[in-house]
Design an enzyme around this catalytic site. Structure first.
Site, PDB file in Angstrom:
ATOM      1  N   HIS A 228       0.272  -1.164  -0.105  1.00  0.00           N
ATOM      2  CA  HIS A 228      -0.001   0.324   0.360  1.00  0.00           C
ATOM      3  C   HIS A 228       0.412   1.290   0.003  1.00  0.00           C
ATOM      4  CE1 HIS A 228      -3.350  -2.732   0.519  1.00  0.00           C
ATOM      5  NE2 HIS A 228      -3.889  -2.000   0.842  1.00  0.00           N
ATOM      6  N   SER A 250      -7.099  -0.162  -2.325  1.00  0.00           N
ATOM      7  CA  SER A 250      -6.395  -0.995  -1.664  1.00  0.00           C
ATOM      8  C   SER A 250      -7.196  -1.504  -1.577  1.00  0.00           C
ATOM      9  CB  SER A 250      -6.490   0.939  -0.431  1.00  0.00           C
ATOM     10  OG  SER A 250      -7.941   0.165   0.358  1.00  0.00           O
ATOM     11  N   ASP A 251      -6.528  -3.246  -0.606  1.00  0.00           N
ATOM     12  CA  ASP A 251      -7.447  -4.273  -0.141  1.00  0.00           C
ATOM     13  C   ASP A 251      -8.255  -3.261   1.311  1.00  0.00           C
ATOM     14  OD1 ASP A 251      -8.993  -6.324   0.618  1.00  0.00           O
ATOM     15  OD2 ASP A 251      -7.193  -7.562   0.334  1.00  0.00           O
ATOM     16  N   TYR A 252      -9.193  -4.524   1.655  1.00  0.00           N
ATOM     17  CA  TYR A 252      -9.726  -4.409   3.469  1.00  0.00           C
ATOM     18  C   TYR A 252      -8.845  -3.263   4.305  1.00  0.00           C
ATOM     19  CZ  TYR A 252     -13.707  -4.871   6.047  1.00  0.00           C
ATOM     20  OH  TYR A 252     -15.208  -4.938   6.818  1.00  0.00           O
ATOM     21  N   GLY A 254      -6.540  -1.407   3.968  1.00  0.00           N
ATOM     22  CA  GLY A 254      -5.103  -1.713   3.700  1.00  0.00           C
ATOM     23  C   GLY A 254      -4.203  -0.312   3.766  1.00  0.00           C
TER      24      GLY A 254
END
Ligand code: BGC
Length: 737
Positions: A228, A250-252, A254
């Site tokens: 990230h 982004s991921d959750y 992140g």
């Protein structure tokens, strides 16, 4: 954009959960309604109906001064309402049209629910069966994975992700998420830049080349820099090298997770993520909180060696906002915010999806052993034993958030429907012994139930049921949540009570078919010897058991080939057929002072990448090259005749591998360069042609990512062609320059 305020631009970067889906992080998001009313949301994921999506869109439009619509996303990993086999299973089909067709069907179902983007395909290469997310991925090989990435993108997006019944694909998780230390999910990875460039990045390059509209970054750090905050990989490689110009999410949470990664407090983490090229912030809302301040004051973090002026932050907000808006434009949402959300939207016919799912399940399963037992006669009296014989919920597999257990036809019913007689069924063994593990496996709803009786009693019942049968079909494996996110296993093997069950069934001397339903490649140990026939069926989705029944009784022919090596022992992972040779190569058996394992028997049965049996037989003629020496501007043709020597039709996947015996650095022992799938009628023969080109032999020298240089050397290379990565014929080819 010129008309947008700073706050409105920042709002576009906020990606929120609908609150109807799966919450995989520890943070509770803020009330969505309040955010929508203030124009503080760019997109939402996890809505469960077109009605909710419409309602949210109406609210967003009302709350946005300029009437900027949301887009809606969802985890559509291996199907939507119609759940197809796990992706690792689909990969084992090696059938790109099938993969495109399942993706297209999933896209149509998703689009009819008002969704515009799916968080798929997941294209993380993984060579470590301990990692639970192997289930969601394409297996261990970059070139197979690259083809899968392209096929899935084609299926999801068609020619245009904004067209009817299509959605935007999102390649994930960028990058090397499948190679965490010790196989522990979310953990970091350190690897040679060469490994990154030749193994983990190519599937993303292939997905981008196929037109993927978005990418999600991974939770892990790669070579010391969390993804990230990884500008060199996101802006440097993904955008600058592949030409990707879509959206990066982004991921959750992140972005927020950069802080525990050691990247600095929230304002620094946010500045680093935005600077690295993460355009949207999923769930954490740190962009929303921190960017207004950062845009005023900039950031100086000498302890993290990072600084940006206010003007630089503002320019980065513009950059990200422009990408979000362009994505919405590409999806047709700026013209019609309710695109795909008509109340009359109809999903494709479920029956069509089921038929595709059934075919896919049969193609995903890999026949590993068959001592002449399969296919069974429909007249055979069979007893189904094991905890998956009547199972529905586990068959869906992990990350089937829109699937329903009641859509699954369990194996005993599938067998009854196919053969016209109901088989005897017995539980045989609990999936696992440990009550605390049962609790963990049932975290997303109960799929694992325990028979409280003593094991001996459960087994005695099964043996009594087996006594009346001509053939025992044992169903063993993993529960749905044994694999998937945050489901790393210390020892990727068959749980102990099920191993004991198979040993006891083998002792009866009755013909024994073992069907393994699992989310990862398991080390099967003695089971591979005890079984007379062994079918690796993964978790096959809504029609998984029907696909298995079709194979067992010959209504379909097995054609699956392992997309990932099955270890002989759980302790030998990570593992790949493409390992680089050592100076003391493994000679095929234990030898002191050679590479190998002291405590692994020489005959431990593992199954190599690319392996799988048919019901018929295929013979390979001698391969021929159009020339044995070639210049760098020449292609070489390889030709081989394959013959079906049996009386049954077969689908064969002819695999071409290469090796480079002398190079500037160590190279894989062999690597897949091409494959072709052919269906041959009884007695039919076909000549297949492969084009071998010099670029297939270039490789990077990479002291750093930035300084990577791709080279190709003259000299000898070898080509290996055959039915799997182990059983091949070899040819020499010399590049003259
Ligand atoms: C997963 C992603 C998924 C996201 C949204 C995360 O926990 O890593 O694969 O797309 O959640 O549900």
């Amino acid at each position: 954009m010129a008309r947008m305020t700073l706050a409105e631009k920042i709002g576009q970067l906020n990606l929120m959960p609908a609150g109807e889906g799966l919450l995989t992080g520890t943070r509770q998001p803020t009330s969505l309604a309040a955010r929508l009313e203030n124009g503080q949301v760019g997109a939402i994921f996890g809505t469960k109906s077109v009605a909710t999506a419409r309602a949210m869109q109406e609210r967003a439009l009302a709350g946005s001064r300029l009437g900027i619509p949301l887009f809606f996303a969802e985890d559509v990993i291996h199907g939507h309402r119609t759940v197809f086999p796990l992706n690792i299973g689909l990969a084992c089909s090696w059938d790109m049209d099938l993969i495109a067709a399942t993706s297209a069907f999933a896209a149509a179902e998703a689009a009819a629910e008002g969704l515009h983007q799916v968080y798929a395909p997941m294209i993380d290469i993984s060579r470590d069966p301990r990692w639970g997310r192997v289930a969601e991925g394409p297996g261990e090989d970059p070139s197979l994975a690259g083809r899968i990435a392209a096929a899935a993108v084609r299926g999801f997006q068609g020619k245009d992700p904004g067209s009817k019944g299509r959605v935007a694909a999102c390649l994930k998780h960028f990058v090397a998420y499948g190679a965490p230390e010790s196989g522990r999910d979310y953990d970091n990875v350190s690897l040679a830049w060469e490994d990154l460039l030749t193994t983990y990045l190519p599937p993303f390059a292939a997905g981008v080349a196929a037109g993927a509209a978005s990418v999600m970054v991974a939770f892990n750090a790669v070579n010391k820099l969390p993804m990230h905050a990884n500008g060199p990989l996101i802006e440097g490689w993904l955008r600058a090298k592949t030409g990707f110009d879509g959206l990066v999410v982004s991921d959750y949470t992140g972005v927020a997770e950069l802080t525990p990664h050691g990247m600095g407090p929230a304002p620094v983490a946010v500045a680093r993520a935005l600077h690295a090229g993460v355009d949207m912030d999923m769930v954490g809302e740190d962009y929303l909180r921190e960017l207004p301040g950062l845009a005023k004051a900039g950031v100086t973090a000498p302890d993290a060696g990072f600084a940006l002026s206010a003007a630089q932050v503002t320019a980065l907000i513009d950059r990200a906002c422009r990408r979000v808006l362009r994505f919405k434009q590409q999806l047709g949402l700026l013209e019609d915010p309710f695109r795909g959300m008509a109340r009359s939207a109809r999903p494709p016919a479920r029956a069509k999806g089921r038929a595709l799912a059934r075919k896919a399940a049969a193609r995903a399963a890999v026949l590993l052993k068959n001592d002449g037992l399969l296919p069974l006669s429909p007249k055979a009296r069979v007893t189904l034993i094991g905890p998956f014989a009547a199972d529905r919920a586990n068959m869906l597999g992990t990350w089937a958030v829109s699937g329903r257990a009641e859509d699954v036809t369990p194996l005993h019913e599938a067998v009854a429907a196919l053969t016209g007689r109901a088989p005897t069924v017995a539980w045989g063994a609990n999936i696992v012994d440990e009550p605390w593990l049962v609790q963990r496996l049932n975290v997303h709803g109960v799929t694992v139930r325990q028979d409280p009786r003593p094991e001996a009693e459960i087994l005695a019942e099964a043996l009594a049921a087996a006594a009346t049968a001509d053939v025992i079909i044992a169903t063993v494996g993993e529960a749905k949540e044994h694999a998937g996110e945050s489901s790393s296993r210390l020892s990727p093997d068959l749980p102990a009570p099920q191993q004991r069950l198979i040993a006891a069934l083998a002792q009866t001397g009755k013909p024994l078919v073992v069907v393994v339903f699992a989310g990862r490649p398991l080390a099967l140990g003695a089971v591979a010897e005890q079984a007379d026939a062994l079918l690796y069926a993964w978790h096959g989705g809504v029609a998984g058991p029907e696909g298995v029944a079709d194979l067992l009784f010959g209504a379909a022919s097995p054609s699956g080939r392992l997309a990932v090596t099955l270890p002989a022992h759980p302790g030998e992972v990570p593992l790949t057929y493409a390992a680089e040779p050592t100076g003391r190569p493994y000679p095929g058996h234990f030898a002191k002072f050679r590479t190998g394992w002291l405590d692994m028997p020489d005959d431990a049965p593992g199954f190599p990448f690319g392996f799988g049996l048919n019901y018929g037989q295929v013979s390979y003629g001698p391969p021929r090259l159009s020339r044995a020496k070639a210049r760098a501007d020449q292609a070489v043709n390889l030709q081989i005749m394959v013959t079906n020597t049996s009386a049954r039709a077969v689908t064969e996947t002819v695999q071409l591998y290469a090796s480079d015996p002398v190079a500037r650095i160590t190279r894989p022992g062999r690597w897949l360069i091409d494959f072709q799938q052919v269906t041959l009628g009884p007695g039919e023969c076909r000549t297949l042609r492969f084009r071998v080109t010099p670029d297939q032999f270039s490789y990077p020298l990479a002291p750093s990512l930035e300084d990577a240089e791709w080279v190709r050397d003259p000299g000898l290379i070898q080509l290996h062609i055959g039915a799997n990565s182990r059983d091949t014929q070899t040819m020499d080819l010399t590049w003259l320059d």
